[in-house]
Enzyme design. Sequence first.
Site, PDB file in Angstrom:
ATOM      1  N   LYS A  54       0.847  -1.201   0.000  1.00  8.03           N
ATOM      2  CA  LYS A  54       0.000   0.000   0.000  1.00  8.03           C
ATOM      3  C   LYS A  54       0.878   1.246   0.000  1.00  8.03           C
ATOM      4  CE  LYS A  54      -3.818  -2.488   2.038  1.00  8.03           C
ATOM      5  NZ  LYS A  54      -4.510  -2.966   3.231  1.00  8.03           N
ATOM      6  N   GLN A  98      -4.772  -1.346   9.381  1.00 10.46           N
ATOM      7  CA  GLN A  98      -4.661  -2.699   8.839  1.00 10.46           C
ATOM      8  C   GLN A  98      -5.245  -3.715   9.820  1.00 10.46           C
ATOM      9  OE1 GLN A  98      -3.335  -3.496   5.691  1.00 10.46           O
ATOM     10  NE2 GLN A  98      -4.226  -5.487   6.176  1.00 10.46           N
ATOM     11  N   ASP A 121     -10.921   2.879   3.974  1.00  7.95           N
ATOM     12  CA  ASP A 121     -11.388   1.494   3.875  1.00  7.95           C
ATOM     13  C   ASP A 121     -12.915   1.443   3.777  1.00  7.95           C
ATOM     14  OD1 ASP A 121      -9.780  -0.725   3.647  1.00  7.95           O
ATOM     15  OD2 ASP A 121      -9.321  -0.890   5.778  1.00  7.95           O
TER      16      ASP A 121
END
Length: 290
Positions: A54, A98, A121
């Site tokens: 990422k 994460q 997200d």
Amino acid sequence: MSAKLIDGKQTARESNARVAAAVAGLKASHGIVPGLTVVLVGEDPASKVYVASKEREAKAAGMNSTAHRLPATATQDEVLALVRRLNADASVHGILVQLPLPRQVDAQAVIEALDPDKDVDGFHTINTGRLWGQGGGLVPCTPQGSMLLLRQAVERPAGAHAVVVGRSMIVGKPVAALLLAADCTVTVAHSKSRDLPGICRGADILIAAVGRPEMIRGGWVKPGAVVIDVGINRTAEGKLVGDVAFAEAAQVAGAITPVPGGVGPMTIACLLRNTVIAACRQHGKPVPAL
Ligand code: NDP
């Protein structure tokens, strides 16, 4: 194989090129550099690889990209304090925590502590509500990527019967919301559904998000259907396979995504898209075509 192959790698590359052009445009016209920050707690090996990818891809698109790494022993208060600091930092437009988090940290509480406008997200309850309501929120990445791949095969999915197998908050439910917003007739199947093969055979669009290797057989696929396989499963032999028995389904489907090389590459591509969208909205600028 008679089905058209939907190429996730190529679609992701094209999306990343549009994102990089948008980032360059924002810098040149407004002096804005979209910033993505990833929070990693602990030493989970798979998470470390994802976070590194990422960071690398955000940098490659010209964004500011940082990662905050906390030890596996970090407390909930420490994680929440970091999230609040990032919420208040105007150079950070997107924050991704994460998952999974260590057991002592309540993941839902951390997600809810995010500024919803920085929640790239798309898991914050406010963004879930926007997804099922009037839109305008940040859309979860894997479902968004699945829809972009679907559009490679079906320009106008309106009126099609879409079957989603799986009802997780991360994939099944949000992809069902997006299909509904695209005017599909949506069925969501799960582990308690009766006659799953029969339900799948009624699908013009079949989205598999189950987490069971090759569970969906060729005989479950309606001839000509579009099959989007979200599943990523590693077999005992170390091979990556989807939730759909690809070789069988490709004989029957009209179009199908492979695993690997289908939905997988789209997830980070959509994270980058969300970061640009978040940056534009936070600065009151129109979102460029992505
Ligand atoms: P979850 O385990 O959270 O959800 C699985 C869903 O499948 C549940 O709703 C479950 O039903 C349903 N299910 C399980 N077994 C059956 C069955 N035998 N028949 C019908 N339905 C069943 O998984 P995720 O949604 O997180 O992930 C799904 C897959 O997608 C996994 O392979 C994962 O690795 C992959 N994935 C890929 C990503 C990517 O980047 N491409 C990103 C995220 C996930 P119930 O609710 O009743 O338990």
